[in-house]
Design an enzyme around this catalytic site. Structure first.
Site, PDB file in Angstrom:
ATOM      1  N   THR A  96       0.837  -1.223  -0.059  1.00  0.00           N
ATOM      2  CA  THR A  96      -0.045   0.072  -0.015  1.00  0.00           C
ATOM      3  C   THR A  96       0.826   1.222   0.177  1.00  0.00           C
ATOM      4  OG1 THR A  96      -1.726  -1.142   1.280  1.00  0.00           O
ATOM      5  CG2 THR A  96      -1.930   1.331   1.042  1.00  0.00           C
ATOM      6  N   LYS A 171      -6.823   1.207  -2.799  1.00  0.00           N
ATOM      7  CA  LYS A 171      -6.819   0.806  -1.439  1.00  0.00           C
ATOM      8  C   LYS A 171      -6.932   1.752  -0.416  1.00  0.00           C
ATOM      9  CE  LYS A 171      -5.547  -1.873   1.650  1.00  0.00           C
ATOM     10  NZ  LYS A 171      -3.906  -2.611   1.739  1.00  0.00           N
ATOM     11  N   LYS A 239      -0.221   4.995   8.629  1.00  0.00           N
ATOM     12  CA  LYS A 239       0.442   5.245   7.412  1.00  0.00           C
ATOM     13  C   LYS A 239      -0.526   5.557   6.228  1.00  0.00           C
ATOM     14  CE  LYS A 239       1.859   2.044   4.828  1.00  0.00           C
ATOM     15  NZ  LYS A 239       1.416   1.294   3.695  1.00  0.00           N
TER      16      LYS A 239
END
Length: 300
Positions: A96, A171, A239
């Site tokens: 990701t 995502k 994150k």
């Protein structure tokens, strides 16, 4: 059988590589902490000393890396993937990372005669172990279809989102909702428990009512049991929320709920919960209400 290089053996990467081995693929693995290669070597994998060595001569290279800086190093360093990529090879990145970096790496791979698929996953550690991940993939349809056997080994569903970068965007949008839903679950628990409703009864209501969510299903019992063993870490969720916030800022999308969720996960990280499961965001609420969510409703 396709020759695969697999780079990144963390919470998700190790079971993904293991499933490939169980299905008969020949897999060479690399991880910055070399000890993480040992269990996979026992399953039949070859271990490589560098990303370049893992990628050398391989038909497919799969990466599962934690952040933008680390994946830049894996691809662009002197001993990185790009130094070894053979013409016709396919790179599948299940990390990701930022959509801009995805497009940059995709262009670099194509310049060397390869193909690139951004293929992040959802499902966390249990799905990685069971081979039931969901892939959201950006890239050329014909490349995806040519390697569907690999995706089918590691997951239960593949969704083609569009061109390179679209998997990464999907995502970040998806994980924004995951973070928001976790904070909503924590807040609901806190209102109920602070005012005398047993946590298990409230969870049963949520799971059978209009407030139900996948996060309530996956994380509700963990919260009640005070079980924050890591399936997907709070630090990684933070994150992802930061990446999603940067993307929304760059594209002019107002995201007030994302902002609140990011702040809550930042608070949890600042309190030292980063290596615990993302459901540990509840701990900030427990401090505010002066009690644990689990246990009897009368406990103060």
């Amino acid at each position: 059988m396709k020759q695969i290089g697999f780079i990144g053996l963390g919470t998700m990467g190790a079971p993904m590589a293991s499933n490939l081995l169980k299905s008969g693929f020949q897999v060479t693995v690399y991880n910055r902490t070399a000890a993480k290669c040992k269990p996979l070597e026992e399953e039949g994998a070859q271990a490589a000393a560098t990303p370049q060595a893992a990628a050398q001569g391989k038909d497919v290279i799969i990466t599962m890396i934690s952040n933008d800086d680390s994946i830049r190093e894996v691809f662009y360093s002197e001993n990185g993937i790009l130094a070894a990529l053979k013409p016709g090879a396919v790179v599948i990145d299940s990390s990701t990372i930022s959509p801009g970096l995805v497009k940059e790496i995709a262009a670099a791979v194509e310049e060397r005669g390869g193909s690139f698929l951004d293929a992040p996953v959802t499902g966390s550690k249990p799905a990685a172990i069971e081979g039931t991940l969901v892939f959201m993939v950006g890239g050329k349809a014909e490349v995806i279809e040519a390697h569907r056997d690999i995706f089918d080994t590691m997951g239960r569903l593949l969704l083609h989102m569009g061109d390179n970068g679209s998997g990464a965007v999907a995502k970040l949008a998806h994980n924004s909702m995951v973070g928001i839903h976790n904070v909503a679950l924590a807040e609901g628990f806190s209102i109920a428990v602070k005012n005398g409703v047993p946590a298990d009864k409230f969870l049963e209501l949520v799971q059978n009512g209009s407030a139900g969510s996948k996060q309530a299903e996956l994380k509700g019992r963990k919260i009640i049991d005070n079980d924050f063993s890591n399936q997907f870490s709070l630090a990684l969720m933070l994150k992802d929320l930061k990446l999603a916030s940067s993307l929304s800022d760059a594209t002019g999308v107002p995201t007030p709920m994302l902002g609140v969720a990011k702040s809550m996960f930042q608070a949890g990280f600042n309190h030292g919960y980063g290596d615990e499961d993302l459901s540990a965001v509840i701990k900030s609420y427990e401090e505010w209400i002066g009690r644990k969510i689990g246990g009897s409703a009368s406990e103060e």
